[in-house]
Structures are given as C-alpha cells and as structure tokens.
Design an enzyme around this catalytic site. Structure first.
Site, PDB file in Angstrom:
ATOM      1  N   TYR A  56     -10.623  12.566  -5.124  1.00  0.00           N
ATOM      2  CA  TYR A  56      -9.982  11.517  -5.925  1.00  0.00           C
ATOM      3  C   TYR A  56     -10.987  10.899  -6.881  1.00  0.00           C
ATOM      4  O   TYR A  56     -12.208  11.028  -6.708  1.00  0.00           O
ATOM      5  CB  TYR A  56      -9.366  10.428  -5.032  1.00  0.00           C
ATOM      6  CG  TYR A  56     -10.363   9.601  -4.253  1.00  0.00           C
ATOM      7  CD1 TYR A  56     -10.969   8.477  -4.823  1.00  0.00           C
ATOM      8  CD2 TYR A  56     -10.699   9.926  -2.943  1.00  0.00           C
ATOM      9  CE1 TYR A  56     -11.879   7.710  -4.113  1.00  0.00           C
ATOM     10  CE2 TYR A  56     -11.607   9.168  -2.227  1.00  0.00           C
ATOM     11  CZ  TYR A  56     -12.197   8.060  -2.813  1.00  0.00           C
ATOM     12  OH  TYR A  56     -13.104   7.309  -2.110  1.00  0.00           O
ATOM     13  N   CYS A  57     -10.473  10.223  -7.915  1.00  0.00           N
ATOM     14  CA  CYS A  57     -11.299   9.385  -8.788  1.00  0.00           C
ATOM     15  C   CYS A  57     -10.698   7.979  -8.758  1.00  0.00           C
ATOM     16  O   CYS A  57     -10.058   7.615  -7.773  1.00  0.00           O
ATOM     17  CB  CYS A  57     -11.370   9.964 -10.205  1.00  0.00           C
ATOM     18  SG  CYS A  57      -9.770  10.047 -11.060  1.00  0.00           S
ATOM     19  N   PHE A  58     -10.885   7.199  -9.798  1.00  0.00           N
ATOM     20  CA  PHE A  58     -10.423   5.814  -9.716  1.00  0.00           C
ATOM     21  C   PHE A  58      -8.897   5.709  -9.732  1.00  0.00           C
ATOM     22  O   PHE A  58      -8.302   5.039  -8.877  1.00  0.00           O
ATOM     23  CB  PHE A  58     -11.012   4.976 -10.860  1.00  0.00           C
ATOM     24  CG  PHE A  58     -10.629   3.526 -10.789  1.00  0.00           C
ATOM     25  CD1 PHE A  58     -11.054   2.734  -9.731  1.00  0.00           C
ATOM     26  CD2 PHE A  58      -9.819   2.956 -11.756  1.00  0.00           C
ATOM     27  CE1 PHE A  58     -10.683   1.398  -9.638  1.00  0.00           C
ATOM     28  CE2 PHE A  58      -9.449   1.620 -11.681  1.00  0.00           C
ATOM     29  CZ  PHE A  58      -9.883   0.850 -10.619  1.00  0.00           C
TER      30      PHE A  58
END
EC number: 2.9.1.3
Length: 366
Positions: free
Chosen positions: A94-96
C-alpha cells in the site's frame, strides 16, 4: 494473485503481512504493527516530486519520479520488493491513498514477474477504519477502571485478564514520572493504531467489557485518545490494595533491578548502567518542584548513594531508602487525595487475588 483488498478488518485480524511504499518520513509519523517500509521514493525524492506536482502538475511530477527512480536505484528497490513478496506470498502492499505510488510498485513488480495485490484506499483508509474501530468500542463497550496506590501491581492484574487494555504496555511506558523504559515510545499514531487493533481483535473474540488502568491523559509522551479518557472518568472503578512493604519491593524490582537490566541489555554493561543512573536521577528531578527543595535534595542524596553502592558492589538494598521516602511522603498522600474524590465510583476494593476474582466474575456476568 489475490485480488486487491479493502477488507481492512480481515487484514488486521489476521496479521496479514503488509509492505508500506510511503517515504520513510511518512512511515515514521505513523504505521501499523509489523509492517515493513520499502518505499518507492526516499524523502528527498518525494519532496522533489511533490514540489514539481504543485508547480507543474501531475504529468510532470510522474515524469520526474521516473527520472529519479531509475537504473540501479530502481533495480535495488524492485529487488527488495520481490524479496518481500516471495517471503510473504499472502501479503499486500500500500501507499498513502492506494494511488499512483502503490500502483507503480505493483506494475514494476509485475514487470519483474511477480503479481502482488495492493490495499485499496491505502494507509489513509486503514487509519480511518482503525479510528472508527476505536470510536465504536468506546461507545458500545463497558469499561471498568482499575485504580490503586502506586505499585500495587495493577499491571500484574491486567496481564492476567483476557479483557484488559494495557495502555502502558502499548505505550511502552510505566505511566509515572519514573515510567520511561530503556527503549523508546511509539509515535502517537502508532500508539492509537495498536490500541485500536487490540480492541478489534478482542471484540472479534467476543469481549465487550474491558478493564483499563486509571491513567492520566498522558502515558509518557503518548496521549490516551480523548474520547476514551473522558469516558474513563465516569466509569465504575475497582481499587487494588497492597501493603507498603510489598509496594516498596515492587518498585525496587521494576524501577531499579529490571530497568537497570533493560539498559544494560540495550546499551551494554558500562554505558547501560550510566544511562540507567542518569534516567533515575532525572526522573526524580522532574518532580523536584512538587517535592520541594529540601525533600528533593534529601531523596536525591539517598538515590545517588544507592546508585554508587549498586555500581560498586551490585547490591540494591540502599535504594529502599529513597523509595520509602518517595512513597510515604509524595505518592501516597497524592493518591489518598485522589481516592477520596473517586470514592463514589469504587464498587470493589481488595488485594490482587480478590480483585482478579471480582473482575473475572464481573466479566462473566456481562
């Protein structure tokens, strides 16, 4: 490959391995337990791309990102992602927000022959889910507050209850002016995330009544979530009692013997003892205004003598002098005053065995 997921509840309940593609500066401000940070961009690269985005728009920012992360740098990062994916075949990345960064990592992994799922909505969506989890638990569950004088063994009681919330354990701090450990505390967001996950798992196991220690809003540098702390102020209390002598020995164990051992384990024999002694003296100094000049000077002298004897011979007997003074002259009068003001909320008081029996019976009746 598993499908991309937005089932945050299952991810946290099952301790699914997760790879965080955010920059280190984002990760350090808040993450989830056990997550590995393998960023697409480092802090400097992220800052440059962010500035470019503000000045020239998304396309220019994406182009700059590809220029910054290319060649050997790209190869090293992709290799690290591949290693993680192979070591954690049931994991996710995941990222932000679950946007361009995680999609880029996912695409580069696919180019390297690895199909790996990402978390839809990213860190922000999972963080929101945990905050909602915390709010729901505080709103819907029964809470019992465990109080008592300093070092009556409240943590010992909590660790023997399946329905406890150990705020001090999650905060890695013993709660008092002397509560700092040899290892640091989690970031505030990490503290909140860990607390929410603990609540999520226990509620999933059918627990709807929780026992929590009577804490001030601050546990070291960690703030107890305001909604939880405000709720605690009106909850029924159980008061734990123990003899003065037992409490002195418990402080000796926790704040001298065990804390010294912690510092030596982390920092080595010579440096560890010095840092332990410095921490103990600083903790006393932190409350010198409340102690008053004469009392602080006397207790500080007793502590210094005890530390010197401990370093010289290994014996800790002299520490009982300042511990007895601090309990009898400072902590006990303060807690007696607090108990008087909380008396109407106390539904049971007793020793450790009796309190454990009462809290278990109370939970069974829920």
């Amino acid at each position: 490959m598993a499908d991309n997921s937005s089932d945050y509840r299952a991810l946290f309940l099952n301790d699914v391995p997760m790879m965080d593609a955010r920059a280190p500066v984002e990760f350090s401000k808040g993450a989830f337990p056990g997550v590995i940070n393998l960023p697409l961009m480092n802090d400097i690269e992220r800052q440059k791309v962010g500035t470019c985005y503000k000045q020239h728009g998304q396309d220019a920012a994406i182009q700059l990102g590809h220029q910054l992360v290319c060649g050997q740098v790209k190869d090293e990062r992709v290799n690290a992602w591949v290693e993680f994916a192979k070591a954690n075949p049931d994991g996710y990345l995941y990222c932000f927000r679950g946007g361009l960064r995680s999609q880029t990592v996912q695409r580069w992994l696919k180019d390297a022959g690895v199909d790996y799922p990402r978390i839809i909505g990213g860190y922000k969506a999972m963080r929101t889910f945990l905050l909602d989890t915390l709010h729901e638990a505080v709103s819907e569950c029964d809470i019992v507050v465990l109080g008592g004088m300093t070092s009556t063994g409240k943590t010992e009681v909590l660790t023997q209850l399946r329905n406890s919330l150990d705020l001090e354990g999650i905060a890695n701090h013993r709660g008092s002016s002397f509560g700092k450990r040899a290892t640091g505390q989690p970031a505030q967001i990490d503290f909140e995330n860990r607390l929410a996950i603990d609540l999520l798992k226990k509620r999933a196991a059918g627990i709807e009544q929780f026992v929590v220690e009577d804490e001030s809003r601050l546990v070291g540098s960690c703030n107890v979530p305001l909604e939880l702390h405000q709720t605690m102020q009106g909850c029924p209390m159980v008061w734990l009692e123990d003899s003065f002598e037992n409490r002195v020995e418990r402080i000796l164990d926790d704040y001298v013997i065990n804390l010294c051992a912690e510092f030596i384990t982390v920092k080595g024999e010579e440096q560890g003892f010095g840092l332990f002694a410095e921490r103990l003296l600083q903790s006393l100094n932190n409350i010198h205004k409340r102690l008053g000049g004469e009392r602080h000077q006397r207790l500080s002298g007793l502590m210094q003598t005890a530390l010197e004897e401990q370093q010289r011979s290994g014996t800790v007997d002299l520490h009982r002098g300042w511990i007895e003074g601090l309990l009898g002259e400072y902590y006990d009068p303060m807690y007696a005053y607090q108990r008087e003001h909380k008396a109407a909320r106390i539904e049971f008081a007793g020793n450790q065995v009796d309190v454990l029996d009462y809290l278990r019976e109370r939970s069974d009746k829920r």
